[in-house]
Design a protein around this motif. Structure first.
Motif, mmCIF file in Angstrom:
data_model
loop_
_atom_site.group_PDB
_atom_site.id
_atom_site.type_symbol
_atom_site.label_atom_id
_atom_site.label_comp_id
_atom_site.label_asym_id
_atom_site.label_seq_id
_atom_site.Cartn_x
_atom_site.Cartn_y
_atom_site.Cartn_z
ATOM 1 N N VAL A 1 0.851 -1.180 0.000
ATOM 2 C CA VAL A 1 0.000 0.000 0.000
ATOM 3 C C VAL A 1 0.890 1.234 0.000
ATOM 4 O O VAL A 1 1.640 1.464 0.953
ATOM 5 C CB VAL A 1 -0.932 0.024 1.231
ATOM 6 N N HIS A 2 0.820 2.017 -1.073
ATOM 7 C CA HIS A 2 1.645 3.214 -1.214
ATOM 8 C C HIS A 2 0.823 4.477 -0.967
ATOM 9 O O HIS A 2 -0.410 4.473 -1.095
ATOM 10 C CB HIS A 2 2.270 3.278 -2.615
ATOM 11 N N SER A 3 1.510 5.557 -0.652
ATOM 12 C CA SER A 3 0.840 6.840 -0.467
ATOM 13 C C SER A 3 0.577 7.492 -1.815
ATOM 14 O O SER A 3 1.153 7.102 -2.839
ATOM 15 C CB SER A 3 1.703 7.769 0.399
ATOM 16 N N ASP A 4 -0.288 8.502 -1.830
ATOM 17 C CA ASP A 4 -0.582 9.224 -3.064
ATOM 18 C C ASP A 4 0.622 10.014 -3.559
ATOM 19 O O ASP A 4 0.710 10.359 -4.734
ATOM 20 C CB ASP A 4 -1.756 10.193 -2.849
ATOM 21 N N GLY A 5 1.547 10.308 -2.666
ATOM 22 C CA GLY A 5 2.705 11.123 -3.032
ATOM 23 C C GLY A 5 3.714 10.412 -3.892
ATOM 24 O O GLY A 5 4.662 11.024 -4.378
ATOM 25 N N GLY A 6 3.557 9.099 -4.076
ATOM 26 C CA GLY A 6 4.466 8.358 -4.941
ATOM 27 C C GLY A 6 5.774 7.979 -4.279
ATOM 28 O O GLY A 6 6.777 7.779 -4.950
ATOM 29 N N SER A 7 5.788 7.881 -2.960
ATOM 30 C CA SER A 7 7.019 7.500 -2.266
ATOM 31 C C SER A 7 7.395 6.066 -2.619
ATOM 32 O O SER A 7 6.534 5.221 -2.886
ATOM 33 C CB SER A 7 6.840 7.639 -0.754
ATOM 34 N N TYR A 8 8.692 5.794 -2.606
ATOM 35 C CA TYR A 8 9.173 4.461 -2.988
ATOM 36 C C TYR A 8 8.773 3.414 -1.950
ATOM 37 O O TYR A 8 8.316 2.330 -2.282
ATOM 38 C CB TYR A 8 10.689 4.499 -3.148
ATOM 39 N N LYS A 9 8.930 3.754 -0.669
ATOM 40 C CA LYS A 9 8.636 2.799 0.393
ATOM 41 C C LYS A 9 7.142 2.766 0.675
ATOM 42 O O LYS A 9 6.517 3.808 0.852
ATOM 43 C CB LYS A 9 9.392 3.179 1.668
ATOM 44 N N PRO A 10 6.521 1.572 0.716
ATOM 45 C CA PRO A 10 5.083 1.498 0.990
ATOM 46 C C PRO A 10 4.761 1.877 2.434
ATOM 47 O O PRO A 10 5.592 1.748 3.326
ATOM 48 C CB PRO A 10 4.756 0.021 0.717
ATOM 49 N N LEU A 11 3.527 2.335 2.633
ATOM 50 C CA LEU A 11 3.062 2.664 3.977
ATOM 51 C C LEU A 11 2.792 1.405 4.784
ATOM 52 O O LEU A 11 2.998 1.375 5.998
ATOM 53 C CB LEU A 11 1.783 3.505 3.898
ATOM 54 N N ASN A 12 2.319 0.380 4.111
ATOM 55 C CA ASN A 12 2.050 -0.901 4.762
ATOM 56 C C ASN A 12 2.178 -1.992 3.712
ATOM 57 O O ASN A 12 2.032 -1.737 2.513
ATOM 58 C CB ASN A 12 0.649 -0.907 5.391
ATOM 59 N N TRP A 13 2.386 -3.213 4.158
ATOM 60 C CA TRP A 13 2.591 -4.291 3.193
ATOM 61 C C TRP A 13 2.474 -5.636 3.878
ATOM 62 O O TRP A 13 2.510 -5.747 5.107
ATOM 63 C CB TRP A 13 3.970 -4.161 2.538
ATOM 64 N N MET A 14 2.327 -6.668 3.057
ATOM 65 C CA MET A 14 2.364 -8.059 3.511
ATOM 66 C C MET A 14 3.113 -8.838 2.442
ATOM 67 O O MET A 14 2.708 -8.878 1.278
ATOM 68 C CB MET A 14 0.956 -8.622 3.689
ATOM 69 N N THR A 15 4.226 -9.429 2.832
ATOM 70 C CA THR A 15 5.044 -10.158 1.869
ATOM 71 C C THR A 15 4.630 -11.624 1.808
ATOM 72 O O THR A 15 4.038 -12.162 2.751
ATOM 73 C CB THR A 15 6.529 -10.059 2.239
#
Length: 204
Positions: free
Chosen positions: A10-24
């Motif tokens: 889950v990425h932010s609207d700002g287009g940051s490389y690192k996701p805000l949250n995730w599940m691998t």
């Protein structure tokens, strides 16, 4: 972002490389339509992402779908490391003059009872040199070369054998230990050895 291996980011609207949250992966993704209470709150879909090895789960509530795009990236080519010890060994063997004029290669992977020495070479005077090659030169590599030298110096056809510890980067502690044991250190410039960098024309 839902990846082919099941990972969800889950990425932010700002287009940051690192996701805000995730599940691998390994994980499973279950999507359902929103219930009545969720629809009243403006939610359309709910994704539940569960890790198959742990109890972790990620719940994603989707209010609006602006775009839904799928990209086929083809077959995973796999990861190939560049500049591994085998590459450095091959290059140094082919450019043994980096040790100094008149040096010659005896053999790569010279066998000993505890494993092969990366390179065995001889000085212009004929003295044997054992060379241990690492990408990152640390204390363990110096210890390994020390053990090889102890064995090689028992061979009357080779003794006395000196050592060279070669790496792209050598830690200060490893240099200190090598110096204490009479082992020379050699820093290898991988790009220059491959001929893609001209060290004589560098600004820094």
């Amino acid at each position: 972002m839902l990846k082919a291996d099941g990972s969800v980011l889950v990425h932010s609207d700002g287009g940051s490389y690192k996701p805000l949250n995730w599940m691998t992966s390994p994980c499973t993704v279950a999507a359902r339509e929103a219930d009545e209470a969720e629809r009243e709150a403006g939610i359309e879909q709910v994704w539940t992402v569960k890790n198959t090895k742990t109890a972790d789960q990620l719940v994603i509530k989707i209010a609006d779908v602006f775009d839904d795009i799928s990209h086929d990236l083809g077959v995973d080519p796999g990861l190939t490391k560049d500049g591994v010890e085998a590459h450095l060994q091959e290059l140094l063997a082919a450019q043994i003059e980096l040790l100094g004029p008149g040096h010659r290669l005896v053999r790569r992977e010279y066998p000993t009872a505890i494993g092969p020495v990366d390179i065995l070479a001889r000085t212009p005077e004929g003295a044997a040199i054992a060379i241990e090659i690492k990408r990152r030169g640390e204390i363990d590599g110096v210890e390994q070369l020390t053990r090889y030298l102890e064995l090689l110096n028992r061979d009357p056809l080779l003794a006395p054998v000196t050592g060279i510890f070669a790496a792209q980067e050598i830690k200060p502690q490893a240099r200190t230990l090598a110096r204490d044991r009479g082992i020379e250190c050699l820093t290898l410039d991988y790009d220059a050895m491959r001929g893609i960098d001209d060290v004589d024309n560098r600004l820094f």
